[in-house]
Design an enzyme around this catalytic site. Structure first.
Site, mmCIF file in Angstrom:
data_model
loop_
_atom_site.group_PDB
_atom_site.id
_atom_site.type_symbol
_atom_site.label_atom_id
_atom_site.label_comp_id
_atom_site.label_asym_id
_atom_site.label_seq_id
_atom_site.Cartn_x
_atom_site.Cartn_y
_atom_site.Cartn_z
ATOM 1 N N GLU A 74 0.835 -1.194 0.000
ATOM 2 C CA GLU A 74 0.000 0.000 0.000
ATOM 3 C C GLU A 74 0.874 1.250 0.000
ATOM 4 O O GLU A 74 2.082 1.170 0.212
ATOM 5 C CB GLU A 74 -0.931 0.007 1.228
ATOM 6 C CG GLU A 74 -1.872 -1.187 1.311
ATOM 7 C CD GLU A 74 -2.922 -1.223 0.211
ATOM 8 O OE1 GLU A 74 -3.122 -0.189 -0.478
ATOM 9 O OE2 GLU A 74 -3.552 -2.282 0.032
ATOM 10 N N LEU A 140 -3.974 -12.643 -1.654
ATOM 11 C CA LEU A 140 -3.301 -11.590 -2.408
ATOM 12 C C LEU A 140 -3.966 -11.389 -3.760
ATOM 13 O O LEU A 140 -4.171 -12.342 -4.503
ATOM 14 C CB LEU A 140 -1.828 -11.971 -2.601
ATOM 15 C CG LEU A 140 -0.844 -10.851 -2.891
ATOM 16 C CD1 LEU A 140 -0.814 -9.837 -1.761
ATOM 17 C CD2 LEU A 140 0.545 -11.429 -3.106
ATOM 18 N N TYR A 236 -15.220 -15.902 -16.900
ATOM 19 C CA TYR A 236 -14.527 -16.130 -15.623
ATOM 20 C C TYR A 236 -13.961 -17.550 -15.565
ATOM 21 O O TYR A 236 -12.801 -17.776 -15.847
ATOM 22 C CB TYR A 236 -15.446 -15.846 -14.431
ATOM 23 C CG TYR A 236 -14.652 -15.544 -13.173
ATOM 24 C CD1 TYR A 236 -14.596 -14.260 -12.659
ATOM 25 C CD2 TYR A 236 -13.922 -16.535 -12.523
ATOM 26 C CE1 TYR A 236 -13.849 -13.968 -11.526
ATOM 27 C CE2 TYR A 236 -13.164 -16.259 -11.404
ATOM 28 C CZ TYR A 236 -13.135 -14.977 -10.900
ATOM 29 O OH TYR A 236 -12.379 -14.708 -9.789
ATOM 30 N N LYS A 245 -7.162 -19.924 -11.245
ATOM 31 C CA LYS A 245 -7.759 -20.606 -10.088
ATOM 32 C C LYS A 245 -7.478 -22.109 -10.130
ATOM 33 O O LYS A 245 -7.265 -22.740 -9.091
ATOM 34 C CB LYS A 245 -9.269 -20.348 -10.042
ATOM 35 C CG LYS A 245 -9.660 -18.883 -9.925
ATOM 36 C CD LYS A 245 -9.032 -18.204 -8.726
ATOM 37 C CE LYS A 245 -9.494 -16.758 -8.593
ATOM 38 N NZ LYS A 245 -8.803 -16.054 -7.472
#
Length: 397
Positions: A74, A140, A236, A245
């Protein structure tokens, strides 16, 4: 200082640091309202500053009393035009609230993909965190990754595979509903997406932690996935994201072999569709969400990240209501996949057009509010306060 919500397409550019803090406090209150539950006590969360990772950290800290380490990349404030990222302020708000409860809440704000970050976290666990962790959460989300060994940088691509996909999308910046074409990915784009969003870094983390002997006997590690449904399969599950995935599924087997001698377990958690910075920019996905959320809200099953993650850990992983599929993945997406919910979502989406997509017919208002909450806007309970850039710079993670 005045905070303005600034959106480009479906990407939030403006943030309200004080609103981010209030949103974190709201999530903490949600967990406290559910009461305590038995769970892990020393937790490492990789990707801890927003959405699933932040919600997981909040549930475990304020639900089970867990000490936590959060790793995230960040940026802090530079000036009044560049206030940094929402995750920066989320980290600070969480740490302050956790420390008030007497909990350890260590933030590592750096590149989680690097060997150096892994070693710094390991050193901290050994020297200041009791020596071992009993849960490692990998959450993440990044569009780029530099291989820590070769130094090569890879960029992910959200694309179809084989044939183009054509469908409706929405633009929150100008409140428009339009037709988009998603081009098929090249072989290189597919490989790069798997390299960034697959399970390689998760496996590297677990190897480093195991070799350093900082995992308890019986340690659990979880990684969040999303499989989706027939309504979003073409872009997807059947696209580059789906292959990434699938790579996580493969790495689960490797990690289970790695952890076998300490009775550890790697677990894929197939989560439900929620509003995140990432999901807002996936082509066509916002249209699916505004239809799905309407149906699930009417049924009383719609969940925000904190509601979903708290249910996962409270009721399923550390509770008595786990649901697994045929390959051993935990399936808290069961409410989304309900056949009646999917049928009604499909029926609703087919009715949408430029005139009604943001009407009461859909849950566009829910989606937009949840998207705004990610940057500290439209937050329940927020009271406008005056703050200077110097005060924001003085905050530390």
């Amino acid at each position: 200082m005045e905070f303005k919500q600034n959106i480009r397409g479906n990407v939030a550019l403006g943030i309200n640091p004080l609103g981010c803090k209030q949103e974190v406090l709201n999530q903490i209150d949600y967990v406290k309202g559910k009461g305590t539950y038995e769970g892990p006590k020393k937790v490492l969360i990789i990707g801890a500053s927003s959405s699933y990772g932040l919600a997981t950290r909040i549930s475990l800290a304020f639900g089970t009393g867990a000490d936590t380490i959060g790793v995230s990349f960040e940026k802090g404030p530079k000036n009044e035009k560049n206030l940094g990222t929402a995750g920066w302020y989320n980290n600070i708000a969480f740490r302050e609230a956790a420390e008030k409860e007497g909990l350890i809440a260590k933030n590592f704000v750096q590149d989680a993909f690097s060997h150096e970050s892994k070693q710094e976290v390991i050193d901290y666990i050994k020297n200041e965190f009791g020596g071992k962790v009993d849960l490692v959460v990998y959450s993440l989300a990044s569009g780029r990754r530099t291989d820590p060994t070769t130094g090569e940088t890879y960029t992910s691509s959200i694309k179809a595979i084989g044939e183009p996909v054509v469908g409706p999308n929405i633009n929150m910046q100008n409140q428009s509903y339009y037709t988009e074409t998603l081009d098929p990915a090249t072989d290189q784009e597919i490989a790069s997406t798997v390299k960034v969003m697959g399970g390689e870094d998760w496996e590297l983390w677990m190897k480093a932690l195991k070799e350093a002997d900082v995992l308890t006997d019986g340690v659990l590690t979880t990684n969040y996935s999303y499989l989706g449904t027939e309504l979003n399969h073409d872009y997807y599950g059947g696209g580059t994201l789906g292959l990434a995935k699938a790579d996580c599924d493969e790495k689960t087997n490797n990690i289970n072999e790695l952890l076998a001698d300490i009775n550890g377990k790697a677990q894929i958690v197939v989560a439900t569709a929620v509003t995140t910075k990432a999901s807002s920019v996936i082509p066509f996905f916002p249209v699916y969400c505004i239809g799905l959320y309407k149906v699930m809200a009417d049924k009383g099953t719609h969940e925000t990240p904190i509601m979903h993650q708290d249910r996962i850990y409270r009721e399923m992983i550390y509770g008595n209501k786990p649901e697994y599929d045929e390959v051993g993945r935990l399936r808290p997406d069961n409410w989304e996949l309900d056949s009646d919910t999917q049928a009604k979502t499909k029926e609703l989406i087919l009715k949408l057009n430029e005139e009604n997509f943001n009407s009461n017919l859909t849950a566009y208002d829910i989606f937009y509010k949840e998207f705004s909450n990610l940057s500290g806007f439209m937050v329940d309970g927020y009271v406008e306060q005056d703050v200077t850039i110097e005060e924001l710079k003085a905050l530390h993670y």
